[in-house]
Write a protein that holds these residues in place. Structure first.
Motif, PDB file in Angstrom:
ATOM      1  N   PRO A 189      -5.575  -0.274 -13.883  1.00  0.00           N
ATOM      2  CA  PRO A 189      -5.399   1.033 -13.251  1.00  0.00           C
ATOM      3  C   PRO A 189      -3.943   1.237 -12.812  1.00  0.00           C
ATOM      4  N   ALA A 190      -3.421   2.444 -13.001  1.00  0.00           N
ATOM      5  CA  ALA A 190      -2.032   2.753 -12.632  1.00  0.00           C
ATOM      6  C   ALA A 190      -1.829   2.558 -11.137  1.00  0.00           C
ATOM      7  N   PRO A 191      -0.574   2.298 -10.730  1.00  0.00           N
ATOM      8  CA  PRO A 191      -0.308   2.009  -9.309  1.00  0.00           C
ATOM      9  C   PRO A 191      -0.791   3.104  -8.358  1.00  0.00           C
ATOM     10  N   LYS A 192      -1.529   2.666  -7.368  1.00  0.00           N
ATOM     11  CA  LYS A 192      -2.001   3.517  -6.287  1.00  0.00           C
ATOM     12  C   LYS A 192      -1.826   2.737  -5.001  1.00  0.00           C
ATOM     13  N   ARG A 193      -1.426   3.392  -3.942  1.00  0.00           N
ATOM     14  CA  ARG A 193      -1.129   2.699  -2.686  1.00  0.00           C
ATOM     15  C   ARG A 193      -2.052   3.158  -1.570  1.00  0.00           C
ATOM     16  N   VAL A 194      -2.333   2.205  -0.675  1.00  0.00           N
ATOM     17  CA  VAL A 194      -3.051   2.511   0.551  1.00  0.00           C
ATOM     18  C   VAL A 194      -2.128   2.188   1.715  1.00  0.00           C
ATOM     19  N   TYR A 195      -2.123   3.079   2.699  1.00  0.00           N
ATOM     20  CA  TYR A 195      -1.307   2.938   3.903  1.00  0.00           C
ATOM     21  C   TYR A 195      -2.252   2.726   5.084  1.00  0.00           C
ATOM     22  N   ILE A 196      -2.013   1.664   5.860  1.00  0.00           N
ATOM     23  CA  ILE A 196      -2.895   1.350   6.975  1.00  0.00           C
ATOM     24  C   ILE A 196      -2.101   1.098   8.253  1.00  0.00           C
ATOM     25  N   LYS A 197      -2.801   1.213   9.377  1.00  0.00           N
ATOM     26  CA  LYS A 197      -2.281   0.767  10.673  1.00  0.00           C
ATOM     27  C   LYS A 197      -3.286  -0.232  11.224  1.00  0.00           C
ATOM     28  N   ALA A 198      -2.837  -1.457  11.513  1.00  0.00           N
ATOM     29  CA  ALA A 198      -3.693  -2.490  12.076  1.00  0.00           C
ATOM     30  C   ALA A 198      -3.207  -2.834  13.476  1.00  0.00           C
TER      31      ALA A 198
END
Length: 300
Positions: free
Chosen positions: A288-297
């Motif tokens: 799968p082509a690059p996909k990003r997830v952004y999180i705050k922990a």
């Protein structure tokens, strides 16, 4: 861990034959007065009464240091059109953090674009970590004009837990997938935070409701050191195992050519070369082509 000894050793990197020309170019730059700096989407540096010879000297120094991954930057009429339009990521994240009077670290800070942008939030202290002599040299070139109090360490994420002080907020953008032990890396970041501290992180992801990850056999998007590409649920589990008690998904986003692309300031391949020419939803390897997830922990 003796970080001072490590710092001394890594300062020697700046004398390497491929890095020394960058350092010599920086040292040869004139000292300018009355510089104005604008820290918007493009980090702009304006030097009054800049001569043609001085402008050419600055451009020559900047072009020595290709590739420029993060940016963009502008020094008078010189526009450094970086591979990544980093303002897209920064503007996505900015509503989700408060840096005023905070001790802030940026892990994998590259040339400092995000750190320079963060100056507008009046943090107590800004520290960048990146074990790259090229990116450090780019930062030095820019900071020759900006004259910030940013601390740039030629150290990596594995050194954060041993640093001389803890952090209120740590940014770690585009690093996790380069680590063979992602949970171990997250534990190091957890240990580097003060109680109540925040980690803002992005990484590659794959779609799916299961707690699983993609493990490329060889390369992902032509990048050899990509080890694990998790689903969002798997990433959350990694964070919980590292000790974080709260994980919030801020955004998921497919990487597109308006954000990452080849320019005259990039002497390597870029996103268009990493995707299947017949199916841009896949990498050249068929993943799968690059996909990003952004999180705050949060460390409670």
């Amino acid at each position: 861990m003796d970080l001072n000894t490590l710092r001394e050793e890594r300062q020697k990197w700046l004398t390497w034959k491929n890095i020394k020309p960058y350092q010599d170019a920086i040292k040869a730059l004139p000292v300018f007065k009355d510089i104005s700096v604008s820290l918007g989407d493009t980090v702009e540096i304006t030097i009054p009464n800049l001569s043609l010879a001085e402008a050419k000297q600055i451009e020559s120094a900047a072009r020595l240091m290709l590739p420029w991954r993060k940016g963009p930057f502008k020094i008078n009429d010189l526009f450094i059109d970086s591979e990544w339009q980093s303002q897209i990521k920064y503007n996505l994240l900015e509503p989700h953090f408060d840096l005023k009077d905070k001790i802030v670290g940026d892990i994998g800070c590259n040339n400092g674009y995000y750190l320079f942008r963060m100056l507008t939030h009046q943090p107590k202290r800004l520290v960048g970590f990146d074990p790259s002599a090229i990116y450090y040299s780019q930062f030095q070139l820019l900071d020759h004009f900006i004259r910030s109090e940013i601390v740039y360490e030629l150290l990596g994420v594995e050194h954060v837990e041993f640093y001389e002080h803890k952090f209120d907020i740590l940014f770690c953008l585009g690093v996790l997938y380069h680590r063979a032990d992602p949970v171990g890396m997250l534990k190091s970041l957890f240990k580097g935070l003060n109680k109540g501290g925040e980690l803002i992180l992005d990484t590659f992801m794959i779609d799916g409701d299961d707690e699983m990850c993609l493990t490329p056999r060889d390369r992902y998007s032509k990048i050899p050191n990509i080890y694990f590409v998790p689903t969002v649920k798997a990433l959350k589990n990694w964070c919980y195992r590292a000790g974080f008690e709260s994980v919030e998904v801020l955004e998921t986003m497919v990487t597109e050519s308006n954000e990452q692309r080849k320019t005259e300031w990039v002497n390597t391949q870029s996103l268009e070369d990493f995707l299947d020419p017949n199916d841009p939803t896949k990498t050249v390897e068929g993943y799968p082509a690059p996909k990003r997830v952004y999180i705050k922990a949060i460390k409670k």
